[in-house]
Design an enzyme around this catalytic site. Sequence first.
Site, short mmCIF file in Angstrom:
data_model
loop_
_atom_site.label_atom_id
_atom_site.label_comp_id
_atom_site.label_asym_id
_atom_site.label_seq_id
_atom_site.Cartn_x
_atom_site.Cartn_y
_atom_site.Cartn_z
N TYR A 1 10.67 4.72 9.23
CA TYR A 1 9.16 4.71 9.67
C TYR A 1 8.49 3.13 9.94
O TYR A 1 9.40 2.36 9.45
CB TYR A 1 8.28 5.41 8.55
CG TYR A 1 8.49 6.79 8.50
CD1 TYR A 1 7.59 7.58 8.88
CD2 TYR A 1 9.64 7.22 7.67
CE1 TYR A 1 7.86 9.05 8.52
CE2 TYR A 1 9.89 8.41 7.34
CZ TYR A 1 8.91 9.42 7.98
OH TYR A 1 9.31 10.79 7.71
N PRO B 1 14.32 9.36 12.79
CA PRO B 1 13.53 10.09 11.94
C PRO B 1 13.33 9.54 10.53
O PRO B 1 12.40 10.05 9.87
CB PRO B 1 14.01 11.66 12.11
CG PRO B 1 15.32 11.41 12.57
CD PRO B 1 15.53 10.27 13.34
N THR C 1 0.78 -1.24 0.01
CA THR C 1 0.05 -0.10 -0.08
C THR C 1 0.83 1.17 -0.03
O THR C 1 0.89 2.19 -0.68
CB THR C 1 -0.85 -0.08 1.10
OG1 THR C 1 -1.67 -1.13 1.20
CG2 THR C 1 -1.95 1.33 1.19
N ARG D 1 2.33 7.54 -6.48
CA ARG D 1 1.15 8.60 -6.96
C ARG D 1 1.67 9.64 -6.36
O ARG D 1 1.39 10.83 -6.99
CB ARG D 1 -0.03 7.91 -6.50
CG ARG D 1 -0.73 6.76 -6.83
CD ARG D 1 -2.09 6.56 -6.85
NE ARG D 1 -2.71 5.53 -7.63
CZ ARG D 1 -2.85 4.35 -7.11
NH1 ARG D 1 -3.02 4.12 -5.80
NH2 ARG D 1 -3.46 3.56 -8.27
N ASN E 1 -3.77 -12.31 2.48
CA ASN E 1 -3.78 -13.14 3.76
C ASN E 1 -5.11 -13.59 4.12
O ASN E 1 -5.39 -14.92 4.51
CB ASN E 1 -2.99 -12.33 4.80
CG ASN E 1 -2.23 -11.25 4.57
OD1 ASN E 1 -2.35 -10.81 3.41
ND2 ASN E 1 -1.19 -11.38 5.44
N CYS E 2 -5.90 -12.87 4.29
CA CYS E 2 -7.27 -13.11 4.79
C CYS E 2 -8.29 -13.89 4.16
O CYS E 2 -8.92 -14.71 4.62
CB CYS E 2 -8.25 -11.67 4.97
SG CYS E 2 -7.03 -10.27 5.51
N ASP F 1 1.29 -4.76 11.46
CA ASP F 1 1.28 -5.45 12.65
C ASP F 1 2.43 -5.57 13.58
O ASP F 1 2.44 -6.00 14.61
CB ASP F 1 1.21 -7.03 12.08
CG ASP F 1 -0.13 -7.62 11.48
OD1 ASP F 1 -1.26 -6.55 11.51
OD2 ASP F 1 -0.22 -8.80 11.11
N LYS G 1 -37.38 1.30 13.31
CA LYS G 1 -36.34 1.63 14.41
C LYS G 1 -35.21 0.64 14.22
O LYS G 1 -35.36 -0.43 14.59
CB LYS G 1 -36.86 1.75 15.78
CG LYS G 1 -37.87 2.90 16.13
CD LYS G 1 -37.79 2.87 17.69
CE LYS G 1 -38.93 2.00 18.25
NZ LYS G 1 -40.45 2.34 17.87
P1 FAD Z 1 2.03 -8.71 6.43
O1 FAD Z 1 0.95 -8.51 5.32
O2 FAD Z 1 2.38 -9.90 7.13
O3 FAD Z 1 3.50 -8.47 5.54
C1 FAD Z 1 4.74 -8.59 6.20
C2 FAD Z 1 5.64 -9.00 5.17
O4 FAD Z 1 6.89 -8.57 5.64
C3 FAD Z 1 5.92 -10.64 5.06
O5 FAD Z 1 5.21 -11.25 3.46
C4 FAD Z 1 7.15 -11.04 5.40
O6 FAD Z 1 7.52 -12.01 4.54
C5 FAD Z 1 7.99 -9.88 4.88
N1 FAD Z 1 9.00 -9.57 5.86
C6 FAD Z 1 9.04 -9.65 7.32
N2 FAD Z 1 10.41 -9.29 7.28
C7 FAD Z 1 10.90 -9.03 6.52
C8 FAD Z 1 12.61 -8.94 6.01
N3 FAD Z 1 13.45 -8.88 7.10
N4 FAD Z 1 12.92 -8.83 4.79
C9 FAD Z 1 11.99 -8.78 3.69
N5 FAD Z 1 10.77 -9.05 3.95
C10 FAD Z 1 10.19 -9.33 5.43
N6 FAD Z 1 -7.07 -9.03 9.21
C11 FAD Z 1 -8.22 -8.49 8.90
O7 FAD Z 1 -8.45 -7.37 9.09
N7 FAD Z 1 -9.36 -9.55 8.55
C12 FAD Z 1 -9.26 -10.72 8.28
O8 FAD Z 1 -10.21 -11.36 7.60
C13 FAD Z 1 -8.03 -11.34 8.19
N8 FAD Z 1 -7.87 -12.47 8.08
C14 FAD Z 1 -6.57 -13.19 8.12
C15 FAD Z 1 -6.19 -14.60 7.94
C16 FAD Z 1 -5.17 -15.14 8.05
C17 FAD Z 1 -4.78 -16.24 7.71
C18 FAD Z 1 -3.99 -14.11 8.35
C19 FAD Z 1 -2.35 -14.89 8.35
C20 FAD Z 1 -3.94 -12.88 8.60
C21 FAD Z 1 -5.35 -12.22 8.65
N9 FAD Z 1 -5.55 -10.80 8.90
C22 FAD Z 1 -6.83 -10.44 8.60
C23 FAD Z 1 -4.46 -10.20 9.33
C24 FAD Z 1 -3.73 -9.16 8.35
O9 FAD Z 1 -3.59 -10.17 7.08
C25 FAD Z 1 -2.67 -8.43 8.64
O10 FAD Z 1 -3.03 -7.49 9.92
C26 FAD Z 1 -2.10 -7.63 7.52
O11 FAD Z 1 -1.46 -8.43 6.61
C27 FAD Z 1 -0.66 -6.84 8.22
O12 FAD Z 1 0.05 -6.22 7.19
P2 FAD Z 1 1.60 -6.01 7.44
O13 FAD Z 1 1.92 -5.33 6.09
O14 FAD Z 1 1.88 -5.57 8.65
O15 FAD Z 1 2.17 -7.46 7.50
#
Ligand code: FAD
Length: 443
Positions: free
Chosen positions: A277, A274, A14, A21, A41-42, A281, A432
Amino acid sequence: KKIVIVGGVAGGATAAARLRRLDERSHIVLVERGEHISFANCGLPYYIGGTIKDREKLLVQTVEGMSKRFRLDIRHLSEVTQINRDEKTVTIHNLSNDNVYTESYDELILSPGAKPIVPPFEGLTDAHNIFTLRNIPDMDKIKQWIDKQKPQKATVIGGGFIGLEMAENLHAQGLTVTIVEKSDQVMAPLDPEMAAIVHEHIRTKASLILNNGVKHFSEKGRIITLENGEELTSDITILAIGVRPENELAVQAGLLTGERGGIIVNDYLQTDDPHIYAIGDAIEVVDFNHQTPTMVPLAWPANRQGRLVADAIYGHKRPYTGTLGTAIAKVFDLTVAVTGNNEKTLSSLDIPYRFVHLHPVSHAGYYPGGSPISMKMTFDPNTGVIYGVQGVGRDGVDKRIDVIATAIKGGLTVYDLPDLELAYAPPYSSAKDPVNMLGYVAS
Ligand code: FAD
């Protein structure tokens, strides 16, 4: 500007798209350890259960597609192994050819996510039938095991959102499912009396063992011994007992982390360096209502923060105002949804509150097909500020929770709820609406 992003899924992808953009010329490097970027993932549990049939549909963006569309420099199958803050570089390990090199940055965004917690249970390393679920390779392994080994009995350890979604999807594949949960209820964001409704429904579809956890595994994972000595036979076991932030890079770089390991950021998602960022999760956020520290591993915050961080880097600063924890899950035939604070949280924070319970019908009682929704709303007894709501039912739960999540963010109180003019015709609601009713009852 040269911006390096660690993690190419929800938050990272994202941020990358928004950065492009905002500026045509910046060099955006997206580094992802796994093979896939920007996957759903979801959706993973629903491919295992067979509702989503086409695996390709889970790959929201491909490396080629996204590189081209947003002119990104994507390095997949590459892991960032170190942040060298003094030189403003990261060390990258190319996992396909074992090359190690450094890449410079002006700004660095960390979106490494959270990984499943796997305690070192005795017997775990000998087992081949125990899985966690985070990404496409995990999903493929589970699906292949089911297709090849034709398991009959499944055990899901952990009654959170992912555990219950997996229970439903394994049940959909014809397996007999047992859910083991260490606490006295499933779905921690629900208060106990709301969870009790979910327990009753789960028990019509699967076995549910509460107040009990795994002690150890034996016979290559076929036998699970629980803490009370009870033994379960399991052909396939899913470990879904929670996640912990992937904070190793941040910790090694000396960035501040919180009590539960989340990377500490300010309102603009900036760490204590600074030029670094962090989003998604992996970070600690504040609770929207009370500004207390919390961790909420959900997709909305990751996506929202991905956009805000890109804006902040280009000087369009808008603060991230905290997380309500709005969440929803399908649990067999029920919908369970929450937003804001439940009673358990409010009493642990020692915040004065009141609550109301309501069991309205999802739409006009005289129109066929309506079903009850159990709702519980918490609020400030003095000001009427809404703290949160929980809903459990078969139909119409999602929109009620979303309306109240909107009301909370808009600063509406319980006294404003009767005044919300909501869409009504018999198949959808009542004159209601349940949301109006919550307001009448509370005030
Ligand atoms: P992620 O999307 O996990 O992306 C992090 C990425 O960073 C990973 O691909 C990892 O490989 C990469 N990475 C980590 N360390 C390094 C490194 N050192 N070098 C290079 N790459 C690295 N949320 C909802 O709100 N609704 C749902 O229905 C829902 N269902 C889910 C179902 C499942 C099975 C799972 C696993 C999660 C679900 N979630 C859901 C949670 C949601 O997917 C996460 O909250 C979201 O993806 C978090 O985004 P993120 O970018 O923090 O981490």
